[in-house]
Design an enzyme around this catalytic site. Structure first.
Site, short mmCIF file in Angstrom:
data_model
loop_
_atom_site.label_atom_id
_atom_site.label_comp_id
_atom_site.label_asym_id
_atom_site.label_seq_id
_atom_site.Cartn_x
_atom_site.Cartn_y
_atom_site.Cartn_z
N LYS A 13 0.87 -1.19 0.00
CA LYS A 13 0.00 0.00 0.00
C LYS A 13 0.90 1.23 0.00
O LYS A 13 2.00 1.24 0.57
CB LYS A 13 -0.98 0.00 1.17
CG LYS A 13 -0.37 0.05 2.57
CD LYS A 13 -0.32 1.42 3.18
CE LYS A 13 0.57 1.39 4.41
NZ LYS A 13 0.99 2.61 4.99
N ASP A 140 -3.33 -0.61 9.69
CA ASP A 140 -3.36 -0.63 8.22
C ASP A 140 -4.06 -1.86 7.64
O ASP A 140 -4.21 -1.96 6.42
CB ASP A 140 -1.93 -0.60 7.66
CG ASP A 140 -1.32 0.78 7.73
OD1 ASP A 140 -2.07 1.77 7.71
OD2 ASP A 140 -0.07 0.86 7.81
#
Ligand code: C5P
Length: 300
Positions: A13, A140
């Site tokens: 990411k 996350d």
């Protein structure tokens, strides 16, 4: 009937911008961030087994801590406990992404494990329960499970859809230093930033870079103070021909550059690799979704 082993891609990411907008009483920081994904990924493969077992391979296998630390096992054990699953799984993690480096490798691995086990164990839960389980594993993990470019708020639990982002050539650099996330947050000082979502869609890579130019990563100064080489990585990306924007992702140390095209991205990789042969440097692309990733091969 599902084919085994199941292979699930766990893409890096990328925090295109990251503003630290406050701090909760429990010490966690509140963020405003636009997150997308990269074409490069770890791979989780899963087969039925009596117990939960994990093997790790790939270029960054040795960088992982002991087995007990691994988020993949935590994800499998939490899901089994939550759903009363007695079956196990033989899990293999192919670790291609640098560890503890701001691109969510461990979080992506945990999310891919949850996706794989959902199929392997045929477990069903309401979406909110998946999100809660994911957040317990790490701030996350929910966005990695979500798998589409999005704005995050809170400490990562609030996910709001972002407009489609243009597929953009990208170079990732990890300058070979590890900066622990808690240390970076602790080092951050000064007033909090403010939420600053993009005002409109960014149909082209140039539009995206232009919109991001006035937004930064509020953890960059803290990470660079701990490891000045992170500043050098951003500077080298920014100086490369065709680079539209260079930033650090997450709490570092991985940095990304958005490029005008694949050719200039490849040229930057060649030049910077020549100058800094010890750094991890890859050409890849920025993607709006993790769907369509081939788990078998990295795209570049
Ligand atoms: O949740 P995760 O394991 O990713 O966070 C690691 C550490 O980073 C936390 O213990 C906390 O110190 C810091 N952190 C934070 N605010 C966030 C995410 C992480 O302060 N939103």
């Amino acid at each position: 009937m599902t084919d085994h082993p199941l292979a699930i891609a766990a893409p890096a990411k990328i925090n295109l911008y990251l503003h630290v907008v406050g701090q909760r009483d429990d010490g966690y920081h509140e963020l405003d961030s636009l997150i997308a994904f990269a074409g490069i990924h770890d791979t989780i493969s899963l087969e039925p087994a009596a117990a939960v077992e994990l093997t790790v391979g790939g270029p960054f296998a040795d960088a992982l801590d002991g087995e007990g630390e691994n988020l993949v096992l935590d994800a499998a054990r939490s899901l089994a406990a939550r759903c009363g699953v007695e079956a196990g799984a033989r899990i293999h993690l192919e670790k291609r992404l640098p560890v503890a480096s701001g691109i969510g490798g461990g979080s992506a691995d945990a999310a891919a494990t949850l996706k794989g086990l959902r199929q392997l164990w045929e477990v069903a839960m309401p979406e909110a329960a998946w999100a809660e389980l994911a957040l317990d594993l790490g701030a996350d993990v929910p966005i990695c499970l979500h798998g589409r470019a999005a704005y995050i708020g809170g400490i990562g639990e609030r996910i709001d859809a972002a407009p489609n982002l243009p597929a953009t050539a990208m170079v990732l650099i990890n300058p070979g230093v590890a900066v622990p996330t808690p240390a970076v947050f602790k080092r951050r000082s000064g007033p909090f930033g403010r939420p600053d979502r993009l005002g409109s869609e960014a149909p082209t890579s140039i539009d995206l870079a232009t919109a991001l130019a006035s937004r930064g990563n509020d953890l960059f100064d803290a990470a660079r103070a701990l490891e000045p080489v992170i500043g050098e990585a951003v500077d080298r990306l920014a100086a490369a021909g065709g680079c539209l924007l260079a930033r650090m992702s997450g709490s570092g140390a991985t940095c990304f550059g958005l490029f005008a095209d694949r050719e200039s991205a490849a040229a930057a990789v060649a030049v910077i690799t020549g100058e800094r042969p010890g750094w991890w440097i890859v050409a890849t692309e920025l993607l709006s979704t993790t769907e369509g990733h081939s788990a078998e091969t990295a795209r570049y």
